[in-house]
Design an enzyme around this catalytic site. Structure first.
Site, PDB file in Angstrom:
ATOM      1  N   HIS A 150     -25.887  20.854  -4.199  1.00 50.63           N
ATOM      2  CA  HIS A 150     -25.075  19.740  -5.024  1.00 50.63           C
ATOM      3  C   HIS A 150     -25.870  19.861  -6.485  1.00 50.63           C
ATOM      4  CE1 HIS A 150     -25.015  18.075  -0.888  1.00 50.63           C
ATOM      5  NE2 HIS A 150     -23.929  17.668  -1.402  1.00 50.63           N
ATOM      6  N   HIS A 163     -23.362   8.361  -0.628  1.00 49.51           N
ATOM      7  CA  HIS A 163     -22.233   7.943  -0.049  1.00 49.51           C
ATOM      8  C   HIS A 163     -22.240   6.370  -0.424  1.00 49.51           C
ATOM      9  CE1 HIS A 163     -22.646  11.665   2.074  1.00 49.51           C
ATOM     10  NE2 HIS A 163     -21.244  11.848   1.863  1.00 49.51           N
ATOM     11  N   ASP A 209     -18.796  16.091  -6.876  1.00 54.96           N
ATOM     12  CA  ASP A 209     -19.041  15.502  -5.563  1.00 54.96           C
ATOM     13  C   ASP A 209     -17.612  14.315  -5.285  1.00 54.96           C
ATOM     14  OD1 ASP A 209     -19.477  15.169  -2.704  1.00 54.96           O
ATOM     15  OD2 ASP A 209     -21.474  14.763  -3.157  1.00 54.96           O
TER      16      ASP A 209
END
Length: 336
Positions: A167, A179, A247
């Protein structure tokens, strides 16, 4: 050529609804991503991939997260189970293991119509890296991650699958699950450049990358995905000129509505917005706001698509046997 929609989208189930077909036809997404909810059996998956491409009106790349370990959307009998990547980082012949993993996964994906995998995971694992990420990493130091990441990239490309490095510019210092929360990293810029950022510099030639939803406090107070400053770091300091996707834009590390997040990411410099949950209303509102790719993003997208290749001929049975032999040495794993 009509520009692609600046989105990579999911879908709700195993087949497309009429409303999804209409949205995809209207917006022409650059690509799609599949999750467990979309995967029933081989014939269904191939039919879904065909339907997605038909709806989008072009040979859209279809991505998946097939890392091994916890993050593996396809499971037996559709695909082989693999240990968590970090479990193999210090194993004998680790680079070969990482190559075999990526090459065999690519063979399984291509057989189902899937031609993109969101690997390599190039974050450096630290003792306090959040558990949602830590054992998905390829090593605990810069050089090990680079070696194993290169093996994974080669395995993907040899197998006809587009790799997406993630990432960027590095999530290994994050101690929260993005998340659910926004991780913040206090490490100074020089140290980041020497370690986390340096890994991604070694892969600046790749066609696709995914951003990290975390704040680098010494550089900019905004999450990297939404930060023009961090996007310049990725483009200029790291030197990446491929297609930059976010993302998942619906992750709770980010604030605001999904369309607001998408607009902010585009303004920051991301080429394409990734939306994963398959919620039709969210996808409709996101697509309406972010629109089509600009000229520069379109050029990067076309270069990325040109990087798709036909799998190199190989004795897959021999590779599977080699992977089985490694597995036999590891009491914590079993061959699929």
């Amino acid at each position: 050529m009509t520009a692609f929609g600046a989105v990579i989208l999911g879908c709700a189930g195993a087949t497309l609804s009429d409303a999804e077909k209409s949205l995809f036809a209207e917006t022409r997404p650059f690509g799609f991503i599949l999750f467990n909810r979309n995967l029933m059996d081989a014939d269904q998956i191939r039919a879904l991939c065909d339907s997605l491409r038909e709806a989008a009106g072009h040979d859209a790349p279809i991505f998946i997260d097939q890392e091994g370990g916890r993050v593996q959307r396809l499971r037996p009998p559709l695909a082989r189970d693999w240990p968590a990547p970090l479990d193999d980082a210090n194993a004998p012949e680790a680079e070969r293991r990482f190559y075999l993993r990526a090459r065999l996964i690519a063979d399984e994906l291509c057989a189902l119509g899937i031609d993109g995998n969101c690997i390599p995971t190039l974050d450096i694992a630290r003792p306090d890296t959040h558990a949602v990420l830590r054992n998905r990493c390829y090593g605990t130091d810069r050089d090990t991650v680079i070696r194993h990441g290169r093996a994974v990239v080669q395995g993907c490309l040899d197998g006809g699958v587009l790799p997406v490095m993630k990432h960027m510019p590095g999530h290994g210092l994050g101690t929260l699950d993005s998340h659910l929360d926004l991780p913040r990293v206090a490490t100074d810029h020089a140290m980041l450049d020497a370690q986390d950022f340096a890994v991604f510099k070694a892969f600046a030639d790749l066609p696709l990358a995914m951003t990290a939803h975390l704040v680098f406090e010494d550089i900019d107070p905004r999450p990297a995905t939404l930060s023009p400053v961090m996007n310049r770091v990725m483009r200029e300091q790291i030197g990446f000129d491929g297609l930059l996707m976010t993302d998942d834009i619906s992750m709770q590390a980010l604030t605001g509505t999904v369309p607001e997040r998408g607009i902010a990411a585009r303004k920051a410099g991301c080429d394409v917005i990734l939306h994963c949950n398959g919620d039709l209303t969210e996808m409709q509102s996101l697509c309406a706001e972010v629109g089509a790719m600009d000229t520069q993003a379109q050029a990067r997208a076309e270069r990325a698509l040109m990087a798709r290749t036909t799998p190199k001929p190989v004795d897959i049975a021999a590779l599977r046997a080699e992977a089985d032999a490694f597995t036999a040495l590891d009491p914590h794993t079993d061959p699929a």
